[in-house]
Design a protein around this motif. Structure first.
Motif, PDB file in Angstrom:
ATOM      1  N   TYR A  34       3.635   3.039  -9.094  1.00  0.00           N
ATOM      2  CA  TYR A  34       3.322   3.815  -7.894  1.00  0.00           C
ATOM      3  C   TYR A  34       2.569   5.081  -8.270  1.00  0.00           C
ATOM      4  O   TYR A  34       2.509   5.487  -9.441  1.00  0.00           O
ATOM      5  N   VAL A  36      -1.305   3.984   4.799  1.00  0.00           N
ATOM      6  CA  VAL A  36      -0.415   3.119   4.017  1.00  0.00           C
ATOM      7  C   VAL A  36       0.889   2.829   4.747  1.00  0.00           C
ATOM      8  O   VAL A  36       1.588   1.867   4.422  1.00  0.00           O
ATOM      9  N   LEU A  78      -4.760   9.044   4.095  1.00  0.00           N
ATOM     10  CA  LEU A  78      -4.339   7.882   3.313  1.00  0.00           C
ATOM     11  C   LEU A  78      -2.864   7.568   3.545  1.00  0.00           C
ATOM     12  O   LEU A  78      -2.480   6.400   3.702  1.00  0.00           O
ATOM     13  N   THR A 114       0.829  -1.221   0.000  1.00  0.00           N
ATOM     14  CA  THR A 114       0.000   0.000   0.000  1.00  0.00           C
ATOM     15  C   THR A 114       0.853   1.256   0.000  1.00  0.00           C
ATOM     16  O   THR A 114       0.371   2.333  -0.356  1.00  0.00           O
ATOM     17  N   ASN A 115       2.131   1.133   0.397  1.00  0.00           N
ATOM     18  CA  ASN A 115       2.998   2.321   0.408  1.00  0.00           C
ATOM     19  C   ASN A 115       3.176   2.918  -0.978  1.00  0.00           C
ATOM     20  O   ASN A 115       3.537   4.088  -1.118  1.00  0.00           O
TER      21      ASN A 115
END
Length: 774
Positions: free
Chosen positions: A350, A458, A454, A316-317
């Motif tokens: 990304y 993350v 968010l 999620t990063n």
């Protein structure tokens, strides 16, 4: 003698003349912008490649991957330098096989077959070589891959700029959005063949937009762009990316279909369908070769494993903090749990925090709600599928092809495009804001708050990994810098959008987005070495001595680079591969490794036999497939079979005693003359059987004296033909099945495109004549 008098200039005539002059000025300005805007996009892409282009760092694909590097890599980022890319197939496959295909083309040969990999495999049908893809010609030079990638990113940027202008966005906004997609996360990280089709997604979407306008105003440019986009996406050589991008284009098409008035829908669908059909026709040679190559091939995880493939929670990063865990593979060795290796091995792109906040703002404000909802839904569904949300996985697996594709990795370009379009819509809304719409400032602040939330979310899955890696020297600066950069860009965007007047705010925010995109794209380049030297002395020896025999490797000259140097190497790291070959590898050559990764170095089970032990045990099988030489590290190796024929500081080459010849007469008596890979002359005293040590495939045909003869199986791998008494010349030719028919279809498709581009448009001509006389 009389003279004709000019008619008096009436007031209406003067107005008409001034109107024509004004239209001409507007036309000239628009013509200037037609090249200035793309030039600006291309310039920023070139700037993003400056570390490579000016020699600050070495492009390094050849040195990194070929196994021939000799000098220290000289990292810029310290001991944990990482890599400039995720997938080493940028070298093993894209560079090595692409170089062979380009070499064949400039010598006037269509690259149907690769005789230098395994015991021969399809080349064009393999796909990833991008054998007939025009930019592949850049790979004729050692560092041509930089030009290959740069050219595709320029195409992606220019097409995106035109798409955003067609959507009605301001000039500056279209330039910024184009740069964001031209420097997207997949282009930065995933530079293997999956990179190639991405540039044609905006072309496909632009074609759909043109078809939408042409459902009212008749023209041909929409379906032509769709056909060109589909054809180039497929010839680019990575059908997975092309297919997933096509699904995203389908969602875009559905949104536009719903928005159109009912009378216009049939023409819209007709244009889309016609463009798709022509694109498939033009792509017929690749599709036929690809399906022929995969019909009886080992396709690895595509058979079933990818149906449940998903990203780890720490991935999620990549939504806002792409370098939270450092450079690509930079700290993998410091991770005892091996989670980081899995993360880098599964991710495909990304988004930065700056793009996310603008995309959320674009979703909150402005018009074109139907398209926004469709794009947002695609991003949500794609992310849910990638992270393995159960119901979404089950539903998406019902779509043909999804369960056999690595969706979690190769869907990234599609949701990057969707997010960039939403971000451009947000930036465009900033410029259109007025005092009467001051609520837009609240929307921007809300988008900033949601993005900050968010970012906090993350980070959570990766906290334990960050604590583990914190012990590694140099690691702690990466998470801190990543968070500071994301928060800083976020605050600048929100501050500029809520403080300055709309035009100034739009300019500042666009510049921030560009700087952010360039910085994130350049970061992996700093993992490249300052300089790499290579030693090709062992290659030169093999080129002069190997003839029609083959070599195997235990390290130097890694798999597929035999193809780069046009020397036959039995080791192969590729997909798809013929199943006949991978079955033989698994049972007779290297049992302790995946047969698609037959590299002579790695093993599946560390308690099992090493590649050297397997070579010694299975030596008769290596010799049976024509292996005459084994290349290994220069240090002495106890028990190594054969005798040393070459050694330098880098590698040693061992000659084996009993390699099988490429051509063998197994029954009868013949004298073989003028042997080459594709033909020989045989003088036989009676009817005889000739065995050719090249992989049997239905596409092979043979002629003797110009007459076709049947090719039969010889053992599990090879080919045989029957030779008549007397002297005869045998020629072997490879062509995938149904390629002649596919060629006819491709010609029909190309003709349709050319007719559409160059046939006179009577409506346009009539309008031009009308304008001229008014």
């Amino acid at each position: 003698m009389s003279t004709a008098l000019s008619p008096p200039r009436t007031k209406s005539a003067l107005h008409a003349r001034r109107g024509r002059k004004r239209r001409n000025r507007i036309h000239r300005r628009r013509s200037e912008r037609l090249w200035i805007d793309p030039a600006l996009v291309a310039l920023v892409v070139v700037i993003a490649y400056l570390p490579y282009l000016v020699g600050i760092v070495s492009p390094g694909v050849f040195g990194f991957n070929s196994g021939l590097a000799t000098s220290p890599l000289g990292p810029w980022l310290g001991a944990h330098v990482g890599l400039p890319w995720i997938d080493p197939n940028v070298g093993y496959v894209s560079q090595a096989l692409g170089h062979l295909a380009a070499t064949d083309l400039i010598h006037g040969h269509i690259p149907w077959w690769n005789p230098y990999e395994g015991v021969g495999v399809p080349l064009f049908g393999e796909g990833q070589s991008a054998a007939l893809f025009p930019p592949t010609l850049f790979l004729l030079t050692a560092n041509g891959q930089i030009l290959f990638h740069l050219s595709l990113q320029v195409v992606a940027g220019i097409a995106t700029q035109r798409l955003l202008k067609t959507l009605g966005m301001a000039r500056w906004v279209s330039i910024v959005g184009a740069i964001l997609f031209a420097l997207n996360g997949t282009f930065a990280w995933l530079t293997n063949a999956a990179f190639n089709p991405i540039a044609f997604l905006p072309i496909l979407l632009l074609g759909i937009e043109y078809c939408r306008t042409e459902s009212v105003v008749k023209s041909r440019r929409g379906w032509v762009l769709i056909a060109v986009g589909i054809a180039l996406s497929l010839y680019a050589g990575f059908p997975e990316t092309a297919y997933i991008d096509g699904l995203m284009a389908g969602v875009w098409t559905l949104a536009r279909f719903v928005q159109l008035p009912r009378p216009s829908r049939p023409r819209f669908i007709k244009s889309i369908g016609f463009g798709t059909g022509v694109g498939v026709l033009v792509s017929a040679p690749f599709l036929v070769a690809f399906f022929d190559a995969t019909r009886h091939a080992d396709i690895g995880g595509h058979a079933s494993a990818f149906a449940s493939l998903k990203l780890q929670p720490i991935a999620t990063n990549t939504f806002g903090l792409p370098y939270l865990f450092g450079p690509i593979f930079g700290f993998s060795q410091a991770d005892p749990s091996n989670v980081l290796n899995g993360f880098w091995g599964g991710i495909g792109g990304y988004l930065t925090a700056a793009v996310i906040v603008m995309a959320l703002y674009g979703l909150f404000t402005g018009l074109d709600i139907g398209l926004k909802v469709a794009l947002a839904c695609w991003v949500i569904v794609a992310a849910a599928r990638a992270f393995g949300v159960g119901p979404i996985v089950d539903l998406t697996n019902l779509i043909p092809g999804i369960s056999t594709s690595a969706f979690s990795r190769y869907s990234a370009p599609s949701w990057e495009m969707a997010t960039v379009v939403l971000a451009a819509m947000g930036l465009d809304s900033i410029g259109r804001s007025t005092k009467r719409h001051s609520w837009n400032k609240s929307s921007l602040a809300l988008a900033g708050a949601v993005t900050a939330f968010l970012l906090a979310i993350v980070i959570l899955p990766g906290q334990s990994l960050i604590r583990q890696l914190d012990r590694a020297p140099g690691f702690s600066s990466y998470p801190v810098t990543s968070v500071l950069w994301a928060v800083s860009t976020l605050l600048i965007l929100v501050f500029a959008g809520t403080t300055f007047r709309p035009s100034v705010a739009q300019t500042i925010m666009g510049l921030v987005l560009i700087v952010d995109a360039v910085a994130m794209f350049m970061t992996p380049q700093m993992s490249a070495p300052k300089k790499i030297s290579v030693d090709t002395a062992s290659v030169v020896y093999l080129q002069h001595h190997i003839g029609l025999y083959r070599f195997a490797t235990l390290g130097p000259i890694v798999p597929n680079y035999g193809s780069y140097f046009s020397i036959s190497e039995v080791n192969a790291h590729d997909l798809p591969l013929p199943k006949r070959w991978t079955d033989f590898v698994k049972t007779h050559l290297e049992t302790n490794e995946l047969p698609q990764q037959f590299d002579g170095v790695t093993v599946l089970n560390h308690s099992g036999p090493t590649p050297l032990e397997e070579l010694i045990t299975n030596l008769r099988y290596y010799e049976a497939i024509g292996v005459k030489y084994v290349i290994a590290p220069s240090t002495p190796i106890p028990g190594m079979p054969g005798h040393i024929v070459f050694r330098d500081h880098q590698s040693a080459i061992y000659g084996l005693d009993h390699p099988s010849s490429f051509y063998t007469v197994t029954s009868g008596s013949c004298r073989l003359i003028d042997e080459s890979v594709s033909q020989l002359t045989a003088a036989c005293s009676r009817s005889s059987t000739l065995v050719r040590n090249e992989l049997y495939d239905a596409g092979w045909s043979a002629t003797i004296g110009g007459s076709k003869v049947a090719i039969s199986h010889a053992g599990p791998l090879f080919q045989s033909v029957t030779l008549p008494p007397g002297t005869s010349t045998v020629k072997f030719t490879y062509l995938p099945k149904y390629m002649d028919e596919a060629g006819v279809l491709a010609i029909l498709g190309v003709v349709a495109v050319f007719v559409a581009l160059f046939a006179p448009n009577r409506r346009r001509k009539r309008k031009a004549l009308t304008d001229k006389f008014t």
